[in-house]
Structures are given as C-alpha cells and as structure tokens.
Design an enzyme around this catalytic site. Sequence first.
Site, PDB file in Angstrom:
ATOM      1  N   ASP A   1       0.861  -1.181   0.000  1.00  0.00           N
ATOM      2  CA  ASP A   1       0.000   0.000   0.000  1.00  0.00           C
ATOM      3  C   ASP A   1       0.901   1.236   0.000  1.00  0.00           C
ATOM      4  OD1 ASP A   1       0.876   0.355   2.614  1.00  0.00           O
ATOM      5  OD2 ASP A   1      -1.105   0.313   3.531  1.00  0.00           O
TER       6      ASP A   1
ATOM      7  N   CYS B   1       3.376  -2.876   4.043  1.00  0.00           N
ATOM      8  CA  CYS B   1       2.574  -1.698   4.363  1.00  0.00           C
ATOM      9  C   CYS B   1       3.352  -0.903   5.411  1.00  0.00           C
ATOM     10  CB  CYS B   1       1.155  -2.065   4.804  1.00  0.00           C
ATOM     11  SG  CYS B   1       0.997  -3.060   6.294  1.00  0.00           S
ATOM     12  N   GLY B   2       2.708   0.033   6.071  1.00  0.00           N
ATOM     13  CA  GLY B   2       3.438   0.854   7.035  1.00  0.00           C
ATOM     14  C   GLY B   2       4.029   0.029   8.156  1.00  0.00           C
ATOM     15  N   THR B   3       3.195  -0.829   8.725  1.00  0.00           N
ATOM     16  CA  THR B   3       3.635  -1.684   9.839  1.00  0.00           C
ATOM     17  C   THR B   3       3.825  -3.140   9.429  1.00  0.00           C
ATOM     18  OG1 THR B   3       1.345  -2.156  10.390  1.00  0.00           O
ATOM     19  CG2 THR B   3       2.382  -0.271  11.517  1.00  0.00           C
TER      20      THR B   3
ATOM     21  N   GLY C   1      -1.395  -4.867   8.909  1.00  0.00           N
ATOM     22  CA  GLY C   1      -2.611  -5.006   8.101  1.00  0.00           C
ATOM     23  C   GLY C   1      -2.438  -6.038   7.005  1.00  0.00           C
TER      24      GLY C   1
ATOM     25  N   HIS D   1      10.456 -23.412  10.547  1.00  0.00           N
ATOM     26  CA  HIS D   1       9.404 -23.997  11.392  1.00  0.00           C
ATOM     27  C   HIS D   1       8.006 -23.919  10.779  1.00  0.00           C
ATOM     28  CE1 HIS D   1      11.663 -23.615  15.512  1.00  0.00           C
ATOM     29  NE2 HIS D   1      12.494 -23.883  14.513  1.00  0.00           N
TER      30      HIS D   1
ATOM     31  N   ARG E   1       7.628   1.401   7.902  1.00  0.00           N
ATOM     32  CA  ARG E   1       7.828   2.408   8.952  1.00  0.00           C
ATOM     33  C   ARG E   1       8.562   1.827  10.163  1.00  0.00           C
ATOM     34  NH1 ARG E   1       1.586   4.400   8.249  1.00  0.00           N
ATOM     35  NH2 ARG E   1       1.861   5.345   6.187  1.00  0.00           N
TER      36      ARG E   1
ATOM     37  N   HIS F   1       7.094 -30.066  13.199  1.00  0.00           N
ATOM     38  CA  HIS F   1       6.621 -28.865  12.496  1.00  0.00           C
ATOM     39  C   HIS F   1       5.523 -29.218  11.487  1.00  0.00           C
ATOM     40  CE1 HIS F   1       9.676 -26.686  14.503  1.00  0.00           C
ATOM     41  NE2 HIS F   1      10.682 -27.255  13.856  1.00  0.00           N
TER      42      HIS F   1
HETATM   43  C1  RB5 Z   1      -1.581   3.164   6.380  1.00  0.00           C
HETATM   44  O1  RB5 Z   1      -1.582   4.411   7.003  1.00  0.00           O
HETATM   45  C2  RB5 Z   1      -1.278   2.079   7.387  1.00  0.00           C
HETATM   46  O2  RB5 Z   1      -2.347   1.931   8.260  1.00  0.00           O
HETATM   47  C3  RB5 Z   1      -0.963   0.783   6.680  1.00  0.00           C
HETATM   48  O3  RB5 Z   1       0.101   0.968   5.819  1.00  0.00           O
HETATM   49  C4  RB5 Z   1      -0.575  -0.373   7.576  1.00  0.00           C
HETATM   50  O4  RB5 Z   1       0.409  -0.002   8.492  1.00  0.00           O
HETATM   51  C5  RB5 Z   1      -1.697  -1.075   8.218  1.00  0.00           C
HETATM   52  O5  RB5 Z   1      -1.525  -2.041   8.953  1.00  0.00           O
END
Ligand code: RB5
Length: 152
Positions: A8, A65-67, A70, A98, A109, A134
């Site tokens: 994303d 994605c950012g984290t 998601g 595993h 991020r 496993h």
């Molecule tokens: C987008 O702002 C952020 O929510 C998405 O990239 C992700 O980190 C969601 O889990």
Amino acid sequence: MKIAIGADHGGYSLKEVVVPFLQTLGHEVVDVGCTCDQSVDYPDYALPVCDLVTSGKADRGILICGTGIGMSIAANKVRGIRCALVHDLFSAQATRDHNDTNVLALGERIIGPGVAQEIIRIWIETPFSKGERHVGRLNKVKQIEEKYAGQS
Ligand code: RB5
C-alpha cells in the site's frame, strides 16, 4: 523463484527498493502495485499477491505496508497462505524453518531497506525443515482453516 509483491502507500517506497533487489538476486517479480504513494487500502494488494501464491502462479509473496500488520492480517485470511510479519533476521530464518511461510509481510515504517533486504534474502534462501513436529503443527493449523472454511 517467481515472487509476487504488493504494497500500500505505507510500503510503496520500500517496495520500489525490494523489486530491483529481488531481480538482482535472479528472481522473477510480479508487482501488483500500488504504483505511487497515494493512499490506498492494503487488502486490495494483499489479495492479488495471495491469489498468485495459492494458484501456483508465484512461488512466494511479499507484502509491505506501514507496519506490515494489516497486510499480514489480510493475507492470513486466505486459505493456504501462511504469512509471517518479520522485522528481524532470526524470525526470517525461523519462520521458514518452522512454519513453511509462503508470504512475508514487512513494515516500511519499522525497518530500513538494508534490514528488509537481508530479511528477504534469508527468508527466500531458508528451506522448510520438514521436521515431523513442524509438519504436525502445520497440519493442525490446516485443520483450523478447514473447520472455518466457508463460514461467514
Ligand atoms: C496506512 O496508514 C497504514 O495503516 C498501513 O500501511 C498499515 O500499516 C496497516 O496495517
């Protein structure tokens, strides 16, 4: 290997680094987007990557994605996907050894491109151990998946 990749807006910049990195390692890359840092929804990119993996059109998938959270949540809803959210080198190795993970989730991020590339290299190169314990545990995971298949 043929590797499907999707991100994303929160993972777009890292994806743009990872795609040429994978090609340098000799892998074929299928990039499902996104194509810029404009806001989009991560499930819209998780699903095509997972479809490519479960259909056998790609060997593995990478989602950013950012984290990474998601993307990993969305990916693990897809039958046949075992997705790990990884931000350290030990987990990159252990989740192949595993868990036989077929999709890797990363958070742009959370880690820098150097760590991300090393995680990806280890994750691609590490085989599943095929150890009896496993395999047994993954069969139990599959049974959970089958129990809830088709339920809404
Ligand atoms: C987008 O702002 C952020 O929510 C998405 O990239 C992700 O980190 C969601 O889990």
